[in-house]
Design a protein around this motif. Sequence first.
Motif, PDB file in Angstrom:
ATOM      1  N   ALA A  98       0.827  -1.057  -0.030  1.00 46.39           N
ATOM      2  CA  ALA A  98       0.025  -0.098   0.027  1.00 46.39           C
ATOM      3  C   ALA A  98       0.713   1.415  -0.153  1.00 46.39           C
ATOM      4  O   ALA A  98       0.566   2.177  -0.624  1.00 46.39           O
ATOM      5  N   THR A  99       2.066   1.179   0.746  1.00 42.98           N
ATOM      6  CA  THR A  99       3.014   2.379   0.718  1.00 42.98           C
ATOM      7  C   THR A  99       3.675   2.650  -0.694  1.00 42.98           C
ATOM      8  O   THR A  99       3.423   3.720  -1.200  1.00 42.98           O
ATOM      9  N   VAL A 100       4.067   1.409  -1.336  1.00 43.85           N
ATOM     10  CA  VAL A 100       4.581   1.809  -2.561  1.00 43.85           C
ATOM     11  C   VAL A 100       3.381   2.336  -3.557  1.00 43.85           C
ATOM     12  O   VAL A 100       3.863   3.143  -4.332  1.00 43.85           O
ATOM     13  N   ASP A 101       2.427   1.770  -3.467  1.00 44.26           N
ATOM     14  CA  ASP A 101       1.210   2.189  -4.539  1.00 44.26           C
ATOM     15  C   ASP A 101       0.805   3.733  -3.913  1.00 44.26           C
ATOM     16  O   ASP A 101      -0.001   4.167  -4.797  1.00 44.26           O
ATOM     17  N   GLY A 102       0.961   4.222  -2.911  1.00 46.35           N
ATOM     18  CA  GLY A 102       0.562   5.528  -2.520  1.00 46.35           C
ATOM     19  C   GLY A 102      -0.663   5.504  -2.123  1.00 46.35           C
ATOM     20  O   GLY A 102      -1.626   6.551  -2.127  1.00 46.35           O
ATOM     21  N   ASN A 103      -1.290   4.267  -1.531  1.00 42.30           N
ATOM     22  CA  ASN A 103      -2.742   4.159  -1.154  1.00 42.30           C
ATOM     23  C   ASN A 103      -2.854   4.469   0.318  1.00 42.30           C
ATOM     24  O   ASN A 103      -2.693   3.897   1.234  1.00 42.30           O
ATOM     25  N   LEU A 104      -3.134   5.873   0.506  1.00 40.38           N
ATOM     26  CA  LEU A 104      -3.207   6.254   1.976  1.00 40.38           C
ATOM     27  C   LEU A 104      -4.375   5.631   2.842  1.00 40.38           C
ATOM     28  O   LEU A 104      -4.127   5.389   3.995  1.00 40.38           O
ATOM     29  N   ASP A 105      -5.551   5.564   2.222  1.00 39.54           N
ATOM     30  CA  ASP A 105      -6.717   4.952   2.978  1.00 39.54           C
ATOM     31  C   ASP A 105      -6.181   3.393   3.468  1.00 39.54           C
ATOM     32  O   ASP A 105      -6.771   3.005   4.543  1.00 39.54           O
ATOM     33  N   GLU A 106      -5.644   2.782   2.516  1.00 39.54           N
ATOM     34  CA  GLU A 106      -5.399   1.185   2.831  1.00 39.54           C
ATOM     35  C   GLU A 106      -4.248   1.468   4.133  1.00 39.54           C
ATOM     36  O   GLU A 106      -4.326   0.532   4.977  1.00 39.54           O
ATOM     37  N   VAL A 107      -3.334   2.314   3.794  1.00 42.73           N
ATOM     38  CA  VAL A 107      -2.427   2.417   5.006  1.00 42.73           C
ATOM     39  C   VAL A 107      -2.931   2.683   6.427  1.00 42.73           C
ATOM     40  O   VAL A 107      -2.677   2.211   7.309  1.00 42.73           O
ATOM     41  N   GLN A 108      -4.132   3.493   6.321  1.00 43.95           N
ATOM     42  CA  GLN A 108      -4.706   4.000   7.483  1.00 43.95           C
ATOM     43  C   GLN A 108      -5.559   2.866   8.127  1.00 43.95           C
ATOM     44  O   GLN A 108      -5.318   2.471   9.428  1.00 43.95           O
ATOM     45  N   LEU A 109      -6.127   1.912   7.321  1.00 43.29           N
ATOM     46  CA  LEU A 109      -6.936   0.817   7.726  1.00 43.29           C
ATOM     47  C   LEU A 109      -6.089  -0.127   8.530  1.00 43.29           C
ATOM     48  O   LEU A 109      -6.295  -0.694   9.235  1.00 43.29           O
ATOM     49  N   ILE A 110      -4.709  -0.483   7.838  1.00 42.14           N
ATOM     50  CA  ILE A 110      -3.883  -1.280   8.377  1.00 42.14           C
ATOM     51  C   ILE A 110      -3.317  -1.101   9.575  1.00 42.14           C
ATOM     52  O   ILE A 110      -3.156  -1.975  10.637  1.00 42.14           O
ATOM     53  N   LEU A 111      -2.926   0.345   9.670  1.00 41.99           N
ATOM     54  CA  LEU A 111      -2.407   0.743  10.885  1.00 41.99           C
ATOM     55  C   LEU A 111      -3.387   0.706  12.177  1.00 41.99           C
ATOM     56  O   LEU A 111      -3.008   0.613  13.258  1.00 41.99           O
ATOM     57  N   GLU A 112      -4.548   0.862  11.954  1.00 42.50           N
ATOM     58  CA  GLU A 112      -5.553   0.687  12.861  1.00 42.50           C
ATOM     59  C   GLU A 112      -5.775  -0.823  13.257  1.00 42.50           C
ATOM     60  O   GLU A 112      -6.088  -1.134  14.678  1.00 42.50           O
ATOM     61  N   ALA A 113      -5.489  -1.901  12.258  1.00 45.87           N
ATOM     62  CA  ALA A 113      -5.681  -3.216  12.762  1.00 45.87           C
ATOM     63  C   ALA A 113      -4.190  -3.513  13.551  1.00 45.87           C
ATOM     64  O   ALA A 113      -4.335  -4.644  14.230  1.00 45.87           O
ATOM     65  N   ALA A 148       8.266   5.154   3.064  1.00 43.54           N
ATOM     66  CA  ALA A 148       7.203   6.097   2.357  1.00 43.54           C
ATOM     67  C   ALA A 148       8.180   7.120   1.717  1.00 43.54           C
ATOM     68  O   ALA A 148       7.873   7.614   0.807  1.00 43.54           O
ATOM     69  N   CYS A 149       9.043   7.829   2.563  1.00 44.17           N
ATOM     70  CA  CYS A 149       9.994   8.901   1.969  1.00 44.17           C
ATOM     71  C   CYS A 149      10.904   8.225   0.658  1.00 44.17           C
ATOM     72  O   CYS A 149      11.191   8.964  -0.366  1.00 44.17           O
ATOM     73  N   ASN A 150      11.312   6.931   0.918  1.00 38.89           N
ATOM     74  CA  ASN A 150      12.106   6.285  -0.406  1.00 38.89           C
ATOM     75  C   ASN A 150      10.967   6.387  -1.644  1.00 38.89           C
ATOM     76  O   ASN A 150      11.798   6.529  -2.710  1.00 38.89           O
ATOM     77  N   TYR A 156       4.225  11.251  -0.821  1.00 39.28           N
ATOM     78  CA  TYR A 156       3.917  12.847  -0.110  1.00 39.28           C
ATOM     79  C   TYR A 156       2.814  12.587   1.051  1.00 39.28           C
ATOM     80  O   TYR A 156       3.086  13.100   1.984  1.00 39.28           O
ATOM     81  N   ALA A 157       1.648  12.126   0.336  1.00 33.91           N
ATOM     82  CA  ALA A 157       0.508  12.161   1.177  1.00 33.91           C
ATOM     83  C   ALA A 157       0.519  11.208   2.482  1.00 33.91           C
ATOM     84  O   ALA A 157       0.136  11.489   3.564  1.00 33.91           O
ATOM     85  N   ILE A 158       1.324  10.257   2.196  1.00 31.51           N
ATOM     86  CA  ILE A 158       1.588   9.159   3.404  1.00 31.51           C
ATOM     87  C   ILE A 158       2.630   9.764   4.374  1.00 31.51           C
ATOM     88  O   ILE A 158       2.202   9.732   5.417  1.00 31.51           O
ATOM     89  N   VAL A 159       3.498  10.226   3.876  1.00 28.19           N
ATOM     90  CA  VAL A 159       4.534  10.952   4.726  1.00 28.19           C
ATOM     91  C   VAL A 159       4.055  12.002   5.708  1.00 28.19           C
ATOM     92  O   VAL A 159       4.029  12.327   6.821  1.00 28.19           O
ATOM     93  N   GLU A 160       3.290  12.857   5.039  1.00 28.46           N
ATOM     94  CA  GLU A 160       2.429  14.098   5.647  1.00 28.46           C
ATOM     95  C   GLU A 160       1.419  13.422   6.908  1.00 28.46           C
ATOM     96  O   GLU A 160       1.317  13.955   7.974  1.00 28.46           O
ATOM     97  N   PHE A 161       0.901  12.404   6.560  1.00 31.31           N
ATOM     98  CA  PHE A 161      -0.032  11.622   7.346  1.00 31.31           C
ATOM     99  C   PHE A 161       0.631  11.257   8.792  1.00 31.31           C
ATOM    100  O   PHE A 161       0.172  11.426   9.757  1.00 31.31           O
ATOM    101  N   LEU A 162       1.791  10.692   8.514  1.00 29.47           N
ATOM    102  CA  LEU A 162       2.748  10.113   9.404  1.00 29.47           C
ATOM    103  C   LEU A 162       3.360  11.170  10.308  1.00 29.47           C
ATOM    104  O   LEU A 162       3.436  10.864  11.595  1.00 29.47           O
ATOM    105  N   LEU A 163       3.377  12.288   9.778  1.00 29.27           N
ATOM    106  CA  LEU A 163       4.293  13.568  10.489  1.00 29.27           C
ATOM    107  C   LEU A 163       3.208  14.201  11.338  1.00 29.27           C
ATOM    108  O   LEU A 163       3.380  14.570  12.347  1.00 29.27           O
TER     109      LEU A 163
END
Length: 461
Positions: free
Chosen positions: A51-66, A85-87, A91-98
Amino acid sequence: MFRPAGFYSDSDEDSEFGYDFGYSKSESVKQIDNKIPPTANTNNDDALYQATVDGNLDEVQLILEADKYLLNGCLRHGWPLLLLACNEAQYAIVEFLLEEKRIDVNQNWGLKTALMAACESTRNSEDVLKLVSLLLEFGAVINCTDSYGMTPLMFAITNGHTEVVKLMIDQASLEATDNEGLTALFHAVNSNQPEVVKLLLKSGASTDIINRRGFTPKQEAEFKGYQEVAQLFPADQDFYTIPNKYLSYNHYRDLCYGETENDMPGYHQEIGLLLFGSYSEQHLGVFAKEGFDLMQYLTLTDSELKDLGFQLPFERKKILFGLLKFHRQTWSKRSMKKFDKDCVLDSYDLFEMLGNHLKHLTVMQASLVYVAQMKSLSGGNAELGSLLTKCQMKLEPMRQAVALLEKEIEKIHRLSTRPVLHIDADTPRNQKKWKGWSTTRVIFIIVISGALTSLVRFLRK
């Protein structure tokens, strides 16, 4: 006698980074505090990676909740989520994490930071530039190095992110070198990037630093056949040759005398070792040009470094922190050179021991001067004054003893054909020509009287 400043650790414990021989990548990583629980869902790990490689922020959020562990833990693919995510320049995932998850922007894995991972990205340079700008807004440190000595600026250069180089160049250290002795300018040359070379030269990058192969950046370009890059460097530039006295000991006199027999040795050779311990060995030429000796180097101040041309606080702090660590080392008499009771001493042996003792006295005197510079004397003048008075009272008897010893040696020299400083272990103590003067006592009186005199004069100013 002493170790390079800030280079070796006093601890016998293993490094926190350790070696991972015989272990899997996930088991060898120690930078993240948490270890992967035995019950961790490996499917979530793989899904989060994809999900991170694909840039799928919604999927990243769901997995982190689980699976909350995956937020700060190291993924089985090798990196923590933020660095991955930086490598991938997401951008969207990094911004969400920070912003949402409050992850430290300077989180590292094996000394590699998020900013390094972004600069090392092979993604589109525009995406990388946008992401680097975000990281800098959150306080990402530019002047840091990984285990190979690489900086974010070096990664940006080697991966062709020219706009990122322009963004960081005013804040980055251009003198920093990696483990191969390569500066950012060397990396630009080796990558055959004329535009970046122009930027670095315009920003004041040094052109006379030599790498581990003994080449300057211009010579490196010529060796590799990059003529366009080589032509960007100034023609007929005069390169400073560091004097031999800063590189090695050439004569026994270097241990006992300065420019004349009445001068203390300069121990110029030790400066390069101390700079190496502070990861600043490329600056040896600066101190050689000014004729610095060991005493001057060990008592450097921030203002003196500015006068020498060290304008970047980062470069000055490296040297000053190395000096601080050096002076904090506890002195031990076990480091003094000694001889066995039954050995035969000749003049060379005594000169060698004298040189060792003199070097220790130089270092101890430098440490006292360093402390005097760092500490305000306004509150302790009375106590210090009484100590200085006692020192001065003891100096005169020492001088008289040294004068008597000199006369005795001259008398022996006129009567004896053997070396004056020859001491035979087989000769009974009461028949030795020193008449009660032990070697250690003689040397100590000579050197300590000079050291105390110099120290008193300095502190009386």
